[in-house]
Scaffold this active site. Structure first.
Site, PDB file in Angstrom:
ATOM      1  N   ASP A  78       0.815  -1.209   0.000  1.00 51.85           N
ATOM      2  CA  ASP A  78       0.000   0.000   0.000  1.00 51.85           C
ATOM      3  C   ASP A  78       0.856   1.269   0.000  1.00 51.85           C
ATOM      4  O   ASP A  78       0.463   2.286  -0.566  1.00 51.85           O
ATOM      5  CB  ASP A  78      -0.938   0.000   1.214  1.00 51.85           C
ATOM      6  N   CYS A 119       1.425  -8.233   4.843  1.00 52.33           N
ATOM      7  CA  CYS A 119       0.985  -6.852   4.665  1.00 52.33           C
ATOM      8  C   CYS A 119      -0.515  -6.734   4.417  1.00 52.33           C
ATOM      9  O   CYS A 119      -1.232  -7.715   4.379  1.00 52.33           O
ATOM     10  CB  CYS A 119       1.818  -6.190   3.583  1.00 52.33           C
ATOM     11  N   ASP A 120      -0.942  -5.518   4.191  1.00 51.80           N
ATOM     12  CA  ASP A 120      -2.304  -5.056   4.448  1.00 51.80           C
ATOM     13  C   ASP A 120      -3.448  -5.947   3.962  1.00 51.80           C
ATOM     14  O   ASP A 120      -4.264  -6.404   4.747  1.00 51.80           O
ATOM     15  CB  ASP A 120      -2.484  -3.656   3.836  1.00 51.80           C
ATOM     16  N   LYS A 121      -3.578  -6.156   2.657  1.00 53.59           N
ATOM     17  CA  LYS A 121      -4.746  -6.887   2.134  1.00 53.59           C
ATOM     18  C   LYS A 121      -4.499  -8.383   2.073  1.00 53.59           C
ATOM     19  O   LYS A 121      -5.437  -9.161   1.916  1.00 53.59           O
ATOM     20  CB  LYS A 121      -5.127  -6.377   0.738  1.00 53.59           C
ATOM     21  N   CYS A 192       5.557  -2.393   7.953  1.00 50.78           N
ATOM     22  CA  CYS A 192       5.979  -1.083   8.488  1.00 50.78           C
ATOM     23  C   CYS A 192       5.766  -1.001  10.003  1.00 50.78           C
ATOM     24  O   CYS A 192       4.791  -1.512  10.538  1.00 50.78           O
ATOM     25  CB  CYS A 192       5.236   0.025   7.773  1.00 50.78           C
ATOM     26  N   GLU A 448      -6.774   4.530  -0.144  1.00 57.04           N
ATOM     27  CA  GLU A 448      -6.369   5.146   1.120  1.00 57.04           C
ATOM     28  C   GLU A 448      -5.987   6.601   0.871  1.00 57.04           C
ATOM     29  O   GLU A 448      -5.304   6.908  -0.106  1.00 57.04           O
ATOM     30  CB  GLU A 448      -5.168   4.413   1.721  1.00 57.04           C
ATOM     31  N   SER A 474      -5.039   4.955   5.586  1.00 57.68           N
ATOM     32  CA  SER A 474      -3.988   4.030   6.000  1.00 57.68           C
ATOM     33  C   SER A 474      -4.067   3.838   7.503  1.00 57.68           C
ATOM     34  O   SER A 474      -4.550   4.712   8.238  1.00 57.68           O
ATOM     35  CB  SER A 474      -2.624   4.626   5.642  1.00 57.68           C
TER      36      SER A 474
END
Length: 558
Positions: A78, A119-121, A192, A448, A474
Site C-alpha cells: 500500500d 501486509c495489508d490486504k 511497516c 487510502e 492508512s
C-alpha cells in the site's frame, strides 16, 4: 485424509505420476499434505524475506510428519501503491487473494494449510480464504520492520515518509535532511513498524486464534520469528490430527475479542473493513453499531505509531513485543473481564491458557486499565445525515481540539485534487476537506487517503483541519480523518450533496457527523444529483465496481 482424493487408489496412478515428476516420493505422498501459501515477492518490503519464513514452516511440517507443498499468492504494498492509480487495486486484491487461495486449496484437496502473509490486504484475504475452504489452518506472518533513526530521532514510513513531505513543503526540512530521513526511515524488511493496518491485522490474527502468540509483534529480523514459523508448521499437523478448522476457531465471540483488542491497541481503521468481511465468510454478521458498544467499554491501553505519546515521542511494534506482546494486552483487558477466554486457538488450547502465562513487562507501553490513555477504545463509528450507515475514525489519534468541531467544507472529487490544494497551501485552519467518489464503487477500489492526511499533519494543521471521505485511510493516518462514509457518493449517498462552503459538524464523543442543512435542502440537492459515469468500463476495476458492496458491510462482493 482429504488429500486421498488426489493420491490414493489405482485410479489415482496418473496423479501420483505427476507428483513424482515434481520429485515427491511414495513416503511423502503417504503423509498428510499441507499447502503452504507463500506471498513472497520482490516488490513489498514486508514480503521480500518470506521465503526464509516458508522454509522454516516446511521444516516444521516435515518434523511433525507432513509433506509441505508450496504455492504463491499476489500482494500489493500500500505504501508504494499510495497516491496514484495503483492504490485503486489494493483493496481489490483482497478478493482476488481469497479467490485464488480458494481455487488452489480445492483444486488440490490439501489436508491442512499454513498461510504466510504480512501486509495489508494479504492478511484479510487469506483469513477470508481460510474460512471459505475451512480445512485445518495456521497463520504465521513475516513480522514487523524495525523503526529507523536519523540524527537521534526515530522514524517510520509515516513520520519519515508521508509526513516528511508535508514538512519539506512547509519549509521545516531541508532537502538534505529529507534525503537522510528517506534513507533511514525503513531500515529492515518487514511490515511497516507502527500499528498500521498490516501489524494491526497480524496482531488480531493472534486474538482470533488463527496465529500463535508472537505472530503480530516479533520483528521480521529476529530469529524468534524463524522458530515461530517452525512451530506453526508443527502446529498445523496437530490441527489436522484433531480436525480443528478455522470456523471452529473464528466464532462470533472470537470477532468480539478481536475488536476489543483492536480498540485497546488503537489499531487501524481498516479493521472495520476487514474483520466484518472475514466474519461474513464465516457466516457471521457483524453490525457496525457493535463496534461502538465494544469501544465504549474498552480502555485504550497503547499509543503506538502513528499515535503520539504525551511527550511527543512514539512507540513501535518492537516496543510492544518487548513489553509482552498481544498476550500481555489481553491479560490487562481480562482484569475487566472484557474477553471471551474459553475460545480455542491454534495453540491447541484456549485463550485463557495463553493469557495465564502472559506478563506485562512495561506499563509505559501497555498501560493498565487504571492508567489507560483513554477510558474508551481507539475506534469510533459516527452516524448522521452525511453518513446514515456509518463512518469510522481512529479517535485515539485525533487531537483533543478536533474531537468536537464545526468547519467549512472544501469539496474535492478525487484524492489528487485535494492533495494539490493541500500542498498548494489553499487549505486553512477551520476547513473540513471533503473527498467524495473515492468509495468501493466510486474509486473504484476505495483508495487510502494517506497522502493528504499526512500532508495535513506534516504541515502542522492536524489540530485545525479535518478530512472526511467515502474512501479509506492508512493505518498510519492520524488526525481528524473520518472515512468509510456510507452510503458512498457513487451510490447516491448524502456525501454527494456536500457543497463548497457548507458547515459540517464533527462530534466524535457523541458519535455524530452532520451537514448543517435542513432535511428539505438535503432532499432538494439529492433530487438534482446524477450518478457520474464510471471511471473504468473494462477490466478488473470495472468488474469490482459492479459487484462490491458498501464499506459498512466490509466491502464484500454480492
Amino acid at each position: 485424509m482429504r488429500s486421498d482424493a488426489m493420491k490414493k487408489g489405482v485410479d489415482r496412478q496418473p496423479h501420483r505420476s505427476l507428483f513424482k515428476a515434481i520429485g515427491y516420493s511414495d513416503e511423502e505422498l503417504r503423509r498428510p499434505i499441507i499447502g503452504v501459501v507463500n506471498s513472497f515477492n520482490e516488490v513489498i518490503p514486508g514480503h521480500v524475506h518470506l521465503n526464509t519464513i516458508v522454509r522454516a514452516v516446511k521444516d516444521g511440517i516435515r518434523m511433525a510428519g507432513g509433506t509441505p507443498m508450496e504455492f504463491p499468492c499476489i500482494g500489493v504494498c500500500d505504501g508504494i501503491a499510495m497516491g496514484h492509480e495503483g492504490m485503486k487495486y489494493s483493496l481489490v486484491s483482497r478478493e482476488l487473494i481469497a479467490d485464488s487461495v480458494e481455487i488452489m486449496a480445492n483444486a488440490y484437496p490439501f489436508d491442512g494449510l499454513v498461510f504466510v502473509p504480512n501486509c495489508d490486504k494479504i492478511i484479510p484475504g487469506m483469513l477470508m480464504a481460510s474460512a471459505r475452504v475451512n480445512v485445518p489452518s495456521v497463520f504465521i506472518s513475516g513480522g514487523a520492520m524495525l523503526a529507523g533513526k536519523y540524527r537521534g530521532k526515530n522514524y517510520d514510513l509515516i513520520s519519515g515518509g508521508f509526513e516528511a513531505v508535508g514538512e519539506f513543503t512547509d519549509g521545516k526540512l531541508s532537502e538534505k535532511d529529507l534525503c537522510g530521513i528517506e534513507n533511514s526511515a525503513c531500515p529492515t524488511c518487514g511490515s511497516c513498524s507502527g500499528m498500521f493496518t498490516a501489524n494491526t491485522m497480524n496482531c488480531l490474527t493472534e486474538v482470533l486464534g488463527m496465529g500463535l502468540p508472537g505472530n503480530g509483534t516479533i520483528p521480521a529480523v529476529y530469529s524468534d520469528r524463524i522458530r515461530l514459523a517452525k512451530e506453526a508448521g508443527m502446529k498445523v499437523m496437530e490441527m489436522v490430527e484433531k480436525n480443528i478448522k478455522p470456523r471452529d476457531i473464528m466464532t462470533e465471540k472470537a470477532f468480539e475479542n478481536a475488536f476489543t483488542v483492536d480498540v485497546a491497541l488503537g489499531g487501524s481503521t481498516n479493521t472495520v473493513l476487514h474483520l466484518p468481511a472475514i466474519a461474513h465468510e464465516c457466516g457471521i454478521k457483524f453490525d457496525l453499531t457493535k463496534i461502538n458498544t465494544i469501544s465504549d467499554r474498552t480502555p485504550n491501553l497503547c499509543k503506538l505509531s502513528p499515535a503520539k505519546l504525551p511527550d511527543g515521542g512514539q512507540h513501535y511494534i518492537q516496543d510492544l513485543n518487548e513489553a509482552g506482546g498481544v498476550s500481555a494486552v489481553m491479560k490487562e483487558l481480562n482484569k475487566l473481564k472484557l474477553l471471551h477466554m474459553e475460545q480455542i486457538t491454534v495453540t491447541g488450547g484456549k485463550l485463557k491458557d495463553i493469557v495465564k502465562d502472559a506478563e506485562n513487562l512495561n506499563t509505559d507501553v501497555i498501560r493498565t486499565p487504571e492508567n489507560a490513555y483513554f477510558a474508551k477504545g481507539g475506534l469510533a463509528i459516527l452516524f448522521g445525515n452525511i453518513a446514515p450507515d456509518g463512518a469510522v475514525v481512529k479517535q485515539s489519534a485525533v487531537a483533543k481540539e478536533m474531537m468536537q468541531r464545526e468547519g467549512r467544507a472544501r469539496v474535492f472529487e478525487s484524492e489528487e485534487e485535494a492533495q494539490k490544494a493541500i500542498l498548494g497551501k489553499k487549505i486553512k485552519a477551520g476547513d473540513v476537506v471533503v473527498i467524495k467518489y473515492e468509495g468501493p464503487k466510486g474509486g473504484p477500489g476505495m483508495r487510502e487517503m494517506l497522502a493528504p492526511t499526512a500532508a495535513i499533519a506534516g504541515m502542522g494543521l492536524d489540530k485545525d483541519v479535518a478530512l472526511i471521505t467515502d474512501g479509506r485511510f492508512s493505518g498510519g493516518t492520524r488526525g481528524a480523518a473520518i472515512g468509510h462514509i456510507s452510503p458512498e457518493a457513487m451510490e447516491g449517498g448524502p456525501i454527494a450533496a456536500v457543497q463548497e462552503g457548507d458547515i459540517i459538524e464533527i462530534d466524535i464523543p457523541n458519535k455524530k457527523l452532520n451537514l448543517k442543512i435542513s432535511e428539505e435542502e438535503m432532499k432538494k440537492r439529492m433530487s438534482l444529483w446524477k450518478q457520474p459515469e464510471p471511471k473504468y468500463k473494462s477490466g478488473v476495476l470495472y468488474r469490482y465496481s459492479k459487484n462490491v458492496t458498501s464499506a459498512s458491510t466490509g466491502a464484500v462482493f454480492k
